[in-house]
Design a protein around this motif. Sequence first.
Motif: not given
Length: 258
Positions: A250-258
Amino acid sequence: MIRKALDTIAIRMGDGGAASASTIARKHAIFSGALKYAAGLRPLDVHPLSPVSWVAPKHDDEVDRKAVVNPAQARALLAAVRDRTPELVAFFGCMYYAALRPEEVLNLREDEYERPKVEGGWGALHLTGSTVAVGHGWGDEGGRIERRGLKHRAKSATRPVPAPPPLCRLLDHHIAEYKLALDGRLSITRRGPGRRYVPTLGQPIPSNSYGKAWRAAREAALTPAQVRSPLARRPYDLRHAAVSLRPNAGVPATQVAE
DNA sequence: GTCGCCGTGGCAACAAGGAC
DNA sequence: GTCCTTGTTGCCACGGCGAC
Protein backbone atom coordinates in the motif's frame (compact mmCIF):
# COMPACT_ATOMS: atom_id res chain seq x y z
CA MET A 1 33.81 -3.88 -43.01
CA ILE A 2 31.39 -1.90 -40.84
CA ARG A 3 28.65 -4.45 -41.47
CA LYS A 4 31.02 -7.27 -40.60
CA ALA A 5 31.85 -5.49 -37.35
CA LEU A 6 28.15 -5.03 -36.54
CA ASP A 7 27.54 -8.72 -37.21
CA THR A 8 30.44 -9.63 -34.93
CA ILE A 9 29.19 -7.67 -31.93
CA ALA A 10 25.91 -9.59 -32.16
CA ILE A 11 27.52 -12.90 -31.21
CA ARG A 12 29.06 -14.11 -27.97
CA MET A 13 32.80 -14.53 -27.96
CA GLY A 14 32.70 -17.70 -25.87
CA ASP A 15 30.46 -20.06 -27.81
CA GLY A 16 29.52 -18.10 -30.90
CA GLY A 17 25.87 -17.97 -29.90
CA ALA A 18 23.63 -14.95 -30.20
CA ALA A 19 24.40 -12.23 -27.64
CA SER A 20 21.58 -10.71 -25.65
CA ALA A 21 19.89 -7.62 -26.99
CA SER A 22 21.26 -5.46 -24.19
CA THR A 23 24.80 -6.64 -24.81
CA ILE A 24 24.50 -5.92 -28.54
CA ALA A 25 23.16 -2.46 -27.78
CA ARG A 26 25.95 -1.74 -25.32
CA LYS A 27 28.69 -2.96 -27.64
CA HIS A 28 27.19 -0.95 -30.48
CA ALA A 29 27.29 2.13 -28.27
CA ILE A 30 30.96 1.55 -27.45
CA PHE A 31 31.81 0.91 -31.09
CA SER A 32 29.96 4.04 -32.14
CA GLY A 33 31.70 6.11 -29.49
CA ALA A 34 35.14 4.92 -30.56
CA LEU A 35 34.43 5.80 -34.19
CA LYS A 36 33.04 9.20 -33.20
CA TYR A 37 36.24 9.86 -31.27
CA ALA A 38 38.32 8.86 -34.30
CA ALA A 39 36.24 11.13 -36.53
CA GLY A 40 36.83 13.97 -34.08
CA LEU A 41 40.59 13.46 -34.27
CA ARG A 42 40.37 13.51 -38.09
CA PRO A 43 41.82 10.11 -38.98
CA LEU A 44 38.32 9.52 -40.36
CA ASP A 45 36.51 12.08 -42.50
CA VAL A 46 33.03 11.02 -41.46
CA HIS A 47 31.47 8.83 -38.81
CA PRO A 48 31.51 5.44 -40.61
CA LEU A 49 28.31 4.25 -38.91
CA SER A 50 26.16 7.15 -40.08
CA PRO A 51 25.49 5.87 -43.63
CA VAL A 52 24.86 2.30 -42.44
CA SER A 53 21.29 1.32 -41.59
CA TRP A 54 21.13 -0.59 -38.33
CA VAL A 55 18.19 -1.42 -36.10
CA ALA A 56 18.87 -2.12 -32.44
CA PRO A 57 17.36 -5.42 -31.24
CA LYS A 58 14.37 -5.14 -28.94
CA HIS A 59 14.87 -5.85 -25.28
CA ASP A 60 12.59 -5.42 -22.30
CA ASP A 61 13.46 -3.58 -19.11
CA GLU A 62 11.17 -5.47 -16.80
CA VAL A 63 12.19 -7.39 -13.73
CA ASP A 64 11.39 -11.10 -14.00
CA ARG A 65 8.49 -11.72 -11.61
CA LYS A 66 9.73 -15.25 -11.05
CA ALA A 67 12.86 -13.82 -9.40
CA VAL A 68 10.96 -12.01 -6.65
CA VAL A 69 10.72 -13.76 -3.27
CA ASN A 70 7.83 -13.33 -0.85
CA PRO A 71 8.48 -12.29 2.78
CA ALA A 72 8.51 -15.86 4.10
CA GLN A 73 11.00 -16.96 1.46
CA ALA A 74 13.18 -13.93 2.17
CA ARG A 75 13.22 -14.71 5.88
CA ALA A 76 14.11 -18.34 5.15
CA LEU A 77 16.98 -17.27 2.92
CA LEU A 78 18.33 -14.83 5.51
CA ALA A 79 18.09 -17.56 8.16
CA ALA A 80 20.09 -19.88 5.90
CA VAL A 81 22.73 -17.19 5.49
CA ARG A 82 22.83 -16.69 9.26
CA ASP A 83 23.40 -20.42 9.80
CA ARG A 84 26.32 -20.65 7.35
CA THR A 85 27.95 -17.23 7.05
CA PRO A 86 26.58 -15.17 9.96
CA GLU A 87 28.87 -12.25 9.19
CA LEU A 88 26.96 -11.75 5.91
CA VAL A 89 23.36 -11.76 7.13
CA ALA A 90 23.34 -7.99 7.74
CA PHE A 91 24.84 -7.50 4.28
CA PHE A 92 21.97 -9.36 2.60
CA GLY A 93 19.48 -7.90 5.10
CA CYS A 94 20.29 -4.38 3.91
CA MET A 95 19.36 -5.41 0.37
CA TYR A 96 16.03 -6.94 1.39
CA TYR A 97 14.86 -4.64 4.18
CA ALA A 98 16.24 -1.34 2.83
CA ALA A 99 16.53 -2.13 -0.91
CA LEU A 100 20.20 -1.16 -1.00
CA ARG A 101 22.45 -1.95 -3.92
CA PRO A 102 25.40 -4.20 -3.09
CA GLU A 103 27.88 -1.41 -3.69
CA GLU A 104 25.91 0.77 -1.26
CA VAL A 105 26.00 -1.91 1.44
CA LEU A 106 29.75 -2.28 0.92
CA ASN A 107 30.11 1.45 1.59
CA LEU A 108 27.76 1.61 4.60
CA ARG A 109 29.50 2.87 7.76
CA GLU A 110 28.40 2.67 11.35
CA ASP A 111 27.96 6.46 11.58
CA GLU A 112 25.52 6.35 8.66
CA TYR A 113 23.19 4.13 10.67
CA GLU A 114 20.68 6.07 12.75
CA ARG A 115 19.43 3.78 15.49
CA PRO A 116 15.73 3.63 16.44
CA LYS A 117 14.58 6.19 18.97
CA VAL A 118 12.58 3.54 20.81
CA GLU A 119 13.11 -0.17 21.36
CA GLY A 120 11.76 -2.10 18.36
CA GLY A 121 11.19 1.06 16.33
CA TRP A 122 12.39 2.17 12.91
CA GLY A 123 15.85 3.54 12.26
CA ALA A 124 17.40 5.06 9.16
CA LEU A 125 20.40 4.71 6.89
CA HIS A 126 21.98 7.88 5.56
CA LEU A 127 23.86 6.70 2.50
CA THR A 128 26.75 8.83 1.31
CA GLY A 129 28.30 6.82 -1.49
CA SER A 130 29.21 3.48 -2.99
CA THR A 131 32.25 1.23 -3.03
CA VAL A 132 32.97 -0.34 -6.38
CA ALA A 133 35.57 -2.95 -7.35
CA VAL A 134 37.15 -1.58 -10.52
CA GLY A 135 40.20 -3.81 -10.88
CA HIS A 136 43.80 -3.61 -9.80
CA GLY A 137 45.47 -0.34 -10.70
CA TRP A 138 42.21 1.45 -11.54
CA GLY A 139 40.97 2.11 -8.02
CA ASP A 140 41.80 4.79 -5.48
CA GLU A 141 45.56 5.14 -4.94
CA GLY A 142 46.21 2.41 -7.47
CA GLY A 143 44.21 -0.21 -5.59
CA ARG A 144 41.30 -2.27 -6.86
CA ILE A 145 38.56 -0.35 -5.03
CA GLU A 146 37.09 3.01 -5.91
CA ARG A 147 34.88 5.05 -3.67
CA ARG A 148 32.19 6.88 -5.60
CA GLY A 149 29.08 8.91 -5.00
CA LEU A 150 25.63 7.42 -5.11
CA LYS A 151 24.45 6.12 -8.45
CA HIS A 152 22.68 8.76 -10.57
CA ARG A 153 23.31 11.39 -7.93
CA ALA A 154 25.85 14.18 -7.41
CA LYS A 155 29.08 13.10 -5.74
CA SER A 156 28.24 14.89 -2.50
CA ALA A 157 24.58 13.82 -2.41
CA THR A 158 23.22 11.66 0.39
CA ARG A 159 20.16 9.41 0.42
CA PRO A 160 18.13 8.62 3.54
CA VAL A 161 16.57 5.15 3.64
CA PRO A 162 14.13 3.92 6.29
CA ALA A 163 15.45 0.93 8.24
CA PRO A 164 12.64 -1.33 9.50
CA PRO A 165 12.97 -2.99 12.92
CA PRO A 166 14.20 -6.40 11.62
CA LEU A 167 17.05 -4.67 9.80
CA CYS A 168 17.93 -2.61 12.89
CA ARG A 169 18.18 -5.84 14.89
CA LEU A 170 20.52 -7.31 12.25
CA LEU A 171 22.71 -4.20 12.21
CA ASP A 172 22.83 -3.90 16.00
CA HIS A 173 23.90 -7.53 16.29
CA HIS A 174 26.44 -7.17 13.48
CA ILE A 175 28.07 -4.11 15.03
CA ALA A 176 28.20 -5.77 18.45
CA GLU A 177 29.54 -9.06 17.13
CA TYR A 178 32.11 -8.13 14.48
CA LYS A 179 34.98 -5.76 14.16
CA LEU A 180 34.43 -3.02 11.65
CA ALA A 181 36.85 -1.47 9.20
CA LEU A 182 39.00 1.35 10.49
CA ASP A 183 36.69 3.88 8.82
CA GLY A 184 33.62 2.19 10.31
CA ARG A 185 32.45 0.26 7.26
CA LEU A 186 30.38 -2.77 8.19
CA SER A 187 30.90 -5.13 5.25
CA ILE A 188 34.51 -6.21 4.97
CA THR A 189 36.23 -9.52 4.35
CA ARG A 190 36.64 -11.49 7.54
CA ARG A 191 37.89 -14.87 6.49
CA GLY A 192 41.48 -15.39 5.65
CA PRO A 193 43.44 -18.64 5.37
CA GLY A 194 42.22 -21.22 7.85
CA ARG A 195 39.08 -19.21 8.61
CA ARG A 196 41.05 -16.90 10.88
CA TYR A 197 39.84 -13.38 11.31
CA VAL A 198 42.18 -11.21 9.28
CA PRO A 199 42.42 -7.62 10.48
CA THR A 200 42.49 -5.37 7.48
CA LEU A 201 41.90 -1.76 6.63
CA GLY A 202 38.55 -3.00 5.45
CA GLN A 203 38.66 -4.68 2.07
CA PRO A 204 35.11 -4.93 0.67
CA ILE A 205 33.69 -8.41 0.29
CA PRO A 206 34.40 -9.63 -3.26
CA SER A 207 31.30 -10.33 -5.33
CA ASN A 208 32.20 -13.97 -5.80
CA SER A 209 32.53 -14.40 -2.03
CA TYR A 210 29.05 -13.17 -1.18
CA GLY A 211 27.78 -14.84 -4.35
CA LYS A 212 29.05 -18.17 -3.11
CA ALA A 213 27.39 -17.64 0.27
CA TRP A 214 24.14 -16.76 -1.46
CA ARG A 215 24.16 -19.91 -3.58
CA ALA A 216 24.67 -21.98 -0.44
CA ALA A 217 21.74 -20.24 1.24
CA ARG A 218 19.48 -20.91 -1.76
CA GLU A 219 20.40 -24.58 -1.71
CA ALA A 220 19.49 -24.74 1.98
CA ALA A 221 16.34 -22.63 2.04
CA LEU A 222 14.63 -23.42 -1.25
CA THR A 223 13.18 -26.58 -2.77
CA PRO A 224 15.16 -28.22 -5.59
CA ALA A 225 12.67 -26.87 -8.11
CA GLN A 226 13.01 -23.37 -6.68
CA VAL A 227 16.80 -23.65 -6.75
CA ARG A 228 16.60 -24.38 -10.49
CA SER A 229 14.20 -21.45 -11.00
CA PRO A 230 15.11 -17.75 -11.24
CA LEU A 231 13.75 -17.21 -7.70
CA ALA A 232 16.25 -14.97 -5.88
CA ARG A 233 19.00 -16.27 -8.14
CA ARG A 234 21.15 -13.23 -7.50
CA PRO A 235 21.53 -11.21 -4.31
CA TYR A 236 20.35 -8.20 -6.30
CA ASP A 237 16.95 -9.92 -6.58
CA LEU A 238 16.46 -9.09 -2.89
CA ARG A 239 16.33 -5.47 -3.93
CA HIS A 240 13.64 -6.31 -6.48
CA ALA A 241 11.70 -8.11 -3.75
CA ALA A 242 12.02 -5.12 -1.43
CA VAL A 243 10.80 -2.70 -4.07
CA SER A 244 7.92 -5.03 -5.04
CA LEU A 245 6.78 -5.58 -1.45
CA ARG A 246 6.16 -1.94 -0.67
CA PRO A 247 3.55 -1.13 -3.37
CA ASN A 248 1.84 -4.43 -2.57
CA ALA A 249 1.63 -3.26 1.05
CA GLY A 250 0.00 0.00 0.00
CA VAL A 251 2.97 2.39 -0.12
CA PRO A 252 2.53 4.93 -2.97
CA ALA A 253 4.82 4.28 -5.94
CA THR A 254 6.34 7.76 -5.76
CA GLN A 255 7.32 7.20 -2.15
CA VAL A 256 8.85 3.83 -3.00
CA ALA A 257 10.83 5.44 -5.82
CA GLU A 258 12.10 8.13 -3.45
C1' DG B 1 2.90 18.27 -22.62
C1' DT B 2 3.28 13.30 -23.08
C1' DC B 3 5.17 9.28 -24.71
C1' DG B 4 8.34 6.06 -26.63
C1' DC B 5 12.75 5.25 -28.80
C1' DC B 6 17.44 5.34 -28.48
C1' DG B 7 22.07 6.43 -26.91
C1' DT B 8 24.70 6.46 -23.08
C1' DG B 9 26.94 5.49 -18.65
C1' DG B 10 27.33 2.47 -15.12
C1' DC B 11 26.61 -1.71 -12.03
C1' DA B 12 25.98 -6.96 -11.01
C1' DA B 13 27.12 -11.63 -11.57
C1' DC B 14 30.02 -15.30 -12.49
C1' DA B 15 33.80 -18.39 -14.00
C1' DA B 16 38.55 -19.47 -13.97
C1' DG B 17 43.13 -19.16 -12.61
C1' DG B 18 46.41 -17.51 -9.32
C1' DA B 19 48.20 -15.87 -4.75
C1' DC B 20 48.51 -16.52 -0.07
C1' DG C 1 40.28 -22.84 1.93
C1' DT C 2 39.70 -18.13 1.06
C1' DC C 3 40.31 -14.13 -1.36
C1' DC C 4 42.03 -11.49 -5.46
C1' DT C 5 42.15 -10.46 -10.35
C1' DT C 6 40.55 -10.51 -14.93
C1' DG C 7 37.41 -11.12 -18.73
C1' DT C 8 32.76 -11.70 -20.35
C1' DT C 9 27.85 -11.21 -20.32
C1' DG C 10 23.57 -9.36 -18.68
C1' DC C 11 20.83 -5.76 -16.15
C1' DC C 12 19.53 -0.91 -14.55
C1' DA C 13 18.44 3.87 -15.15
C1' DC C 14 18.73 8.54 -16.96
C1' DG C 15 18.32 12.14 -20.48
C1' DG C 16 17.88 13.89 -25.30
C1' DC C 17 14.97 14.05 -29.02
C1' DG C 18 11.27 13.67 -32.23
C1' DA C 19 6.42 12.29 -33.13
C1' DC C 20 1.98 13.15 -31.86
